[in-house]
Design a protein around this motif. Structure first.
Motif, mmCIF file in Angstrom:
data_model
loop_
_atom_site.group_PDB
_atom_site.id
_atom_site.type_symbol
_atom_site.label_atom_id
_atom_site.label_comp_id
_atom_site.label_asym_id
_atom_site.label_seq_id
_atom_site.Cartn_x
_atom_site.Cartn_y
_atom_site.Cartn_z
ATOM 1 N N ASP A 45 -12.021 5.492 -8.268
ATOM 2 C CA ASP A 45 -12.580 4.427 -7.427
ATOM 3 C C ASP A 45 -11.545 3.906 -6.440
ATOM 4 N N GLU A 46 -11.026 4.823 -5.637
ATOM 5 C CA GLU A 46 -10.037 4.456 -4.642
ATOM 6 C C GLU A 46 -10.580 4.725 -3.240
ATOM 7 N N ASN A 47 -9.741 4.513 -2.240
ATOM 8 C CA ASN A 47 -10.162 4.675 -0.843
ATOM 9 C C ASN A 47 -10.051 6.144 -0.431
ATOM 10 N N SER A 93 -8.034 -1.359 2.609
ATOM 11 C CA SER A 93 -7.590 -2.028 1.380
ATOM 12 C C SER A 93 -8.712 -2.785 0.683
ATOM 13 N N ALA A 94 -9.925 -2.806 1.266
ATOM 14 C CA ALA A 94 -11.057 -3.495 0.644
ATOM 15 C C ALA A 94 -12.356 -2.897 1.170
ATOM 16 N N PHE A 95 -13.310 -2.702 0.270
ATOM 17 C CA PHE A 95 -14.632 -2.206 0.662
ATOM 18 C C PHE A 95 -15.567 -2.293 -0.536
ATOM 19 N N GLU A 96 -16.866 -2.100 -0.274
ATOM 20 C CA GLU A 96 -17.890 -1.969 -1.310
ATOM 21 C C GLU A 96 -18.301 -0.493 -1.383
ATOM 22 N N PRO A 123 -10.397 -3.568 -4.128
ATOM 23 C CA PRO A 123 -9.655 -2.813 -5.126
ATOM 24 C C PRO A 123 -9.833 -3.248 -6.581
ATOM 25 N N GLN A 124 -10.343 -4.422 -6.826
ATOM 26 C CA GLN A 124 -10.300 -4.958 -8.189
ATOM 27 C C GLN A 124 -11.412 -4.472 -9.093
ATOM 28 N N SER A 187 -16.219 -0.682 8.360
ATOM 29 C CA SER A 187 -16.732 0.639 8.643
ATOM 30 C C SER A 187 -17.516 1.196 7.454
ATOM 31 N N ILE A 188 -17.965 2.430 7.608
ATOM 32 C CA ILE A 188 -18.755 3.152 6.609
ATOM 33 C C ILE A 188 -18.012 4.440 6.279
ATOM 34 N N GLY A 189 -18.000 4.820 5.014
ATOM 35 C CA GLY A 189 -17.293 6.021 4.611
ATOM 36 C C GLY A 189 -18.145 6.930 3.743
ATOM 37 N N LEU A 190 -17.900 8.233 3.862
ATOM 38 C CA LEU A 190 -18.529 9.242 3.019
ATOM 39 C C LEU A 190 -17.562 9.499 1.865
ATOM 40 N N PHE A 191 -17.932 9.014 0.681
ATOM 41 C CA PHE A 191 -17.006 8.874 -0.443
ATOM 42 C C PHE A 191 -17.088 10.060 -1.402
#
Length: 212
Positions: A45-47, A93-96, A123-124, A187-191
């Motif tokens: 569960d990281e960036n 450094s932060a996202f949902e 991150p938490q 922004s939006i990311g493809l995780f």
């Protein structure tokens, strides 16, 4: 009026790899982006995503089709982790995030089945944090598997998010409130996560407010 950016050819978006390797490929005659975790980060569960450039998303709908395979060197605990990150801040450094574990979807183990879907907040508030605290609200089930296209949809309104899988009428998971609050944007990311060879296509972003 919603600001809708609907692009069926995913290579019309511009992406920045964040701890991933990305490339545009063709699957069954359609463009898709392949995303694989590149850097050997030690935690889940990281960036780790392909991040859309020049996008600042607050409220709206994000929809995408994802396909997950296990890499040849995937560890035993790999589950085909694949999904979406949203409201990613500038320095990552932060996202949902909302992702799926396709290997769990049709598993005979009822415990693993309950862990097919996952919300986390970086991150938490990782999945490990929720499990250590005995919090079960942020996981769910879905009839999904590896090597098949899975439709994901995220509907975000202020501090509430609803997560849908494969066109379901009811959200598979509802999060209220989101851990980063009602006013966060990004922004939006493809995780993807460890062991996943991930493919994404038919990305549609509909904003309920102004979006770059």
């Amino acid at each position: 009026m919603a600001n809708k950016k609907e692009i069926n050819q995913i290579n019309h978006f511009k992406f920045q790899p964040v701890h991933t390797a990305t490339e545009i490929v063709t699957i069954a005659g359609e463009s898709a982006i392949r995303v694989v975790k590149k850097d050997k980060l030690m935690q889940f569960d990281e960036n780790t995503y392909a991040k859309l450039k020049n996008v600042n998303f607050h409220n709206g709908v994000i929809a995408v089709k994802v396909l997950s395979r296990l890499l040849p060197d995937a560890p035993d605990f790999a589950r085909g982790f694949i999904g979406l990150a949203f409201r990613i801040n500038d320095d990552d450094s932060a996202f949902e995030s909302f992702y799926v574990r396709p290997t769990n979807g049709r598993c005979s183990d009822p415990v693993r089945k309950k862990h097919t879907l996952q919300y986390f907040s970086y991150p938490q508030y990782t999945f490990a944090y929720f499990r250590d605290q005995g919090i079960t609200d942020y996981e769910g089930t879905a009839d999904i598997g590896l090597n098949e296209w899975i439709e994901l949809k995220v509907v975000v309104t202020d501090d509430r998010a609803e997560f849908f899988v494969n066109g379901g009428n009811n959200p598979a998971i509802t999060v209220d409130p989101l851990k980063h609050g009602a006013h966060s944007t990004g922004s939006i990311g493809l995780f993807v996560d460890v062991g996943t060879e991930g493919y994404f296509k038919d990305l549609i972003v509909t904003s309920f407010d102004e979006m770059k």
